[in-house]
Design a protein around this motif. Structure first.
Motif, short mmCIF file in Angstrom:
data_model
loop_
_atom_site.label_atom_id
_atom_site.label_comp_id
_atom_site.label_asym_id
_atom_site.label_seq_id
_atom_site.Cartn_x
_atom_site.Cartn_y
_atom_site.Cartn_z
N ASN A 130 0.85 -1.18 0.00
CA ASN A 130 0.00 0.00 0.00
C ASN A 130 0.89 1.24 0.00
OD1 ASN A 130 -2.44 1.60 0.64
ND2 ASN A 130 -1.35 1.94 2.56
N GLN A 131 0.48 2.26 -0.74
CA GLN A 131 1.19 3.53 -0.72
C GLN A 131 0.18 4.64 -0.45
OE1 GLN A 131 4.70 4.35 -1.32
NE2 GLN A 131 3.86 6.14 -0.32
N PHE A 132 0.29 5.29 0.71
CA PHE A 132 -0.55 6.45 0.97
C PHE A 132 -0.01 7.60 0.13
CE2 PHE A 132 -1.47 4.03 4.84
CZ PHE A 132 -2.85 4.08 4.79
N LEU A 133 -0.91 8.34 -0.51
CA LEU A 133 -0.52 9.36 -1.47
C LEU A 133 -0.45 10.76 -0.90
CD1 LEU A 133 -2.71 8.02 -4.40
CD2 LEU A 133 -0.30 7.55 -3.95
N ALA A 134 -1.20 11.04 0.16
CA ALA A 134 -1.23 12.37 0.77
C ALA A 134 -1.95 12.26 2.11
CB ALA A 134 -1.93 13.36 -0.15
N GLY A 135 -2.30 13.37 2.66
CA GLY A 135 -3.07 13.37 3.90
C GLY A 135 -2.28 13.99 5.02
N GLY A 136 -2.66 13.67 6.25
CA GLY A 136 -2.04 14.26 7.44
C GLY A 136 -0.80 13.54 7.90
N LEU A 137 -0.35 12.53 7.18
CA LEU A 137 0.85 11.81 7.56
C LEU A 137 2.05 12.43 6.86
CD1 LEU A 137 -0.55 8.22 7.11
CD2 LEU A 137 -0.14 9.35 9.26
N SER A 138 3.15 12.63 7.56
CA SER A 138 4.32 13.22 6.92
C SER A 138 5.32 12.14 6.52
CB SER A 138 4.96 14.26 7.82
OG SER A 138 5.32 13.70 9.06
N GLY A 139 6.17 11.65 7.42
CA GLY A 139 7.16 10.63 7.09
C GLY A 139 6.53 9.31 6.66
N PHE A 140 5.35 9.03 7.15
CA PHE A 140 4.63 7.79 6.85
C PHE A 140 4.21 7.73 5.39
CE2 PHE A 140 0.47 5.47 7.24
CZ PHE A 140 1.00 4.23 7.54
N VAL A 141 3.93 8.88 4.77
CA VAL A 141 3.42 8.94 3.40
C VAL A 141 4.41 8.37 2.40
CG1 VAL A 141 2.69 10.50 1.56
CG2 VAL A 141 1.95 10.90 3.88
N ALA A 142 5.68 8.63 2.58
CA ALA A 142 6.68 8.25 1.59
C ALA A 142 7.06 6.78 1.64
CB ALA A 142 7.93 9.10 1.79
N LYS A 143 6.57 6.04 2.61
CA LYS A 143 6.99 4.65 2.78
C LYS A 143 5.90 3.68 2.33
CE LYS A 143 9.60 6.03 6.77
NZ LYS A 143 9.35 6.52 8.09
N PRO A 144 6.24 2.71 1.46
CA PRO A 144 5.26 1.66 1.14
C PRO A 144 4.94 0.88 2.41
CG PRO A 144 7.08 1.61 -0.41
CD PRO A 144 7.47 2.56 0.69
N PHE A 145 3.69 0.52 2.58
CA PHE A 145 3.22 -0.15 3.78
C PHE A 145 2.68 -1.52 3.40
CE2 PHE A 145 0.41 0.01 7.70
CZ PHE A 145 1.45 0.11 8.60
N PRO A 146 3.35 -2.62 3.78
CA PRO A 146 2.86 -3.95 3.39
C PRO A 146 1.59 -4.32 4.14
CG PRO A 146 4.73 -4.14 4.87
CD PRO A 146 4.57 -2.68 4.58
N GLY A 147 0.82 -5.21 3.52
CA GLY A 147 -0.40 -5.71 4.15
C GLY A 147 -0.55 -7.21 3.90
N LEU A 148 -1.10 -7.89 4.90
CA LEU A 148 -1.32 -9.33 4.83
C LEU A 148 -2.72 -9.62 5.37
CD1 LEU A 148 0.01 -12.11 4.24
CD2 LEU A 148 0.81 -12.09 6.60
N SER A 149 -3.55 -10.34 4.58
CA SER A 149 -4.93 -10.57 4.97
C SER A 149 -5.28 -12.06 4.94
CB SER A 149 -5.87 -9.86 4.01
OG SER A 149 -5.59 -8.50 3.93
N PHE A 150 -6.09 -12.46 5.90
CA PHE A 150 -6.65 -13.82 5.96
C PHE A 150 -8.13 -13.67 6.23
CE2 PHE A 150 -2.26 -14.23 7.28
CZ PHE A 150 -1.82 -15.29 6.48
N GLY A 151 -8.94 -14.49 5.56
CA GLY A 151 -10.37 -14.36 5.80
C GLY A 151 -11.20 -15.49 5.26
N TYR A 152 -12.46 -15.17 5.04
CA TYR A 152 -13.50 -16.12 4.75
C TYR A 152 -14.27 -15.66 3.51
CZ TYR A 152 -17.70 -18.89 5.85
OH TYR A 152 -18.77 -19.75 5.83
N SER A 153 -14.37 -16.51 2.50
CA SER A 153 -15.15 -16.20 1.31
C SER A 153 -16.61 -16.54 1.57
CB SER A 153 -14.65 -17.02 0.11
OG SER A 153 -13.36 -16.63 -0.25
N ILE A 154 -17.50 -15.63 1.20
CA ILE A 154 -18.93 -15.83 1.39
C ILE A 154 -19.53 -16.27 0.07
CG2 ILE A 154 -21.10 -14.72 2.02
CD1 ILE A 154 -19.36 -12.63 3.54
N ARG A 155 -20.34 -17.32 0.09
CA ARG A 155 -20.99 -17.79 -1.14
C ARG A 155 -22.47 -17.55 -1.08
NH1 ARG A 155 -18.06 -23.52 -1.71
NH2 ARG A 155 -17.77 -23.31 0.47
#
Length: 155
Positions: A130-155
């Protein structure tokens, strides 16, 4: 067996999932709902969630939402997304890795990643950057932020 393979393309209802995400667009930890607009497990969809973000100095609530697109076949998909996350922190903080200038703000983001979502099983997995593009974050904005998800598919 052939019927299950084709289910990714000719499902009778849109693909949906509920998942927990560590990192990514929801901050530290978020709970999310994802759905496709078509009766398929791929194509254009919507994601909405609620999460938390914290460090030694402040606690925050996050509300990630956005549009995503899944391209691929059967169970393996490339995922691309654009959206925004609303951040609401308990106090302003400029002394840590999560340096920000406002207590509440909206930060647009882009996401690219991999999604594993079989039609014959309920397990759901995704990982990406994930890359935040703008907003109220300063140093955080320039850093790619990894994400990992686990869940349940609904049918």
């Amino acid at each position: 067996m052939l019927h299950l393979t084709n289910a990714a393309i000719t499902s009778t209802s849109p693909g949906q999932a509920v998942y927990a995400e560590l990192g990514g667009t929801g901050g530290f930890l978020s709970l999310n709902y994802d759905t496709r607009f078509d009766k398929s497990n791929k194509g254009l969809g919507l994601r909405i969630g609620i999460g938390t973000i914290t460090d030694l100095n402040s606690f925050g609530l996050t509300l990630p939402f956005g549009l995503n697109y899944l391209a691929g076949e059967k169970v393996h998909f490339f995922e691309a997304a654009l959206g925004a996350t609303f951040f609401s922190f308990s106090k302003q903080n400029q002394d840590s890795w999560f340096s920000f200038t406002k207590k509440q703000f909206l930060a647009p983001y882009c996401w690219v990643g991999y999604r594993y979502q079989p039609t014959d099983k309920r397990f759901f997995f995704r990982a990406g950057l994930n890359q935040f593009l703008a907003g109220g974050l300063s140093g955080f904005v320039a850093k790619p932020f990894p994400g990992l998800s686990f869940g349940y598919s609904i049918r």
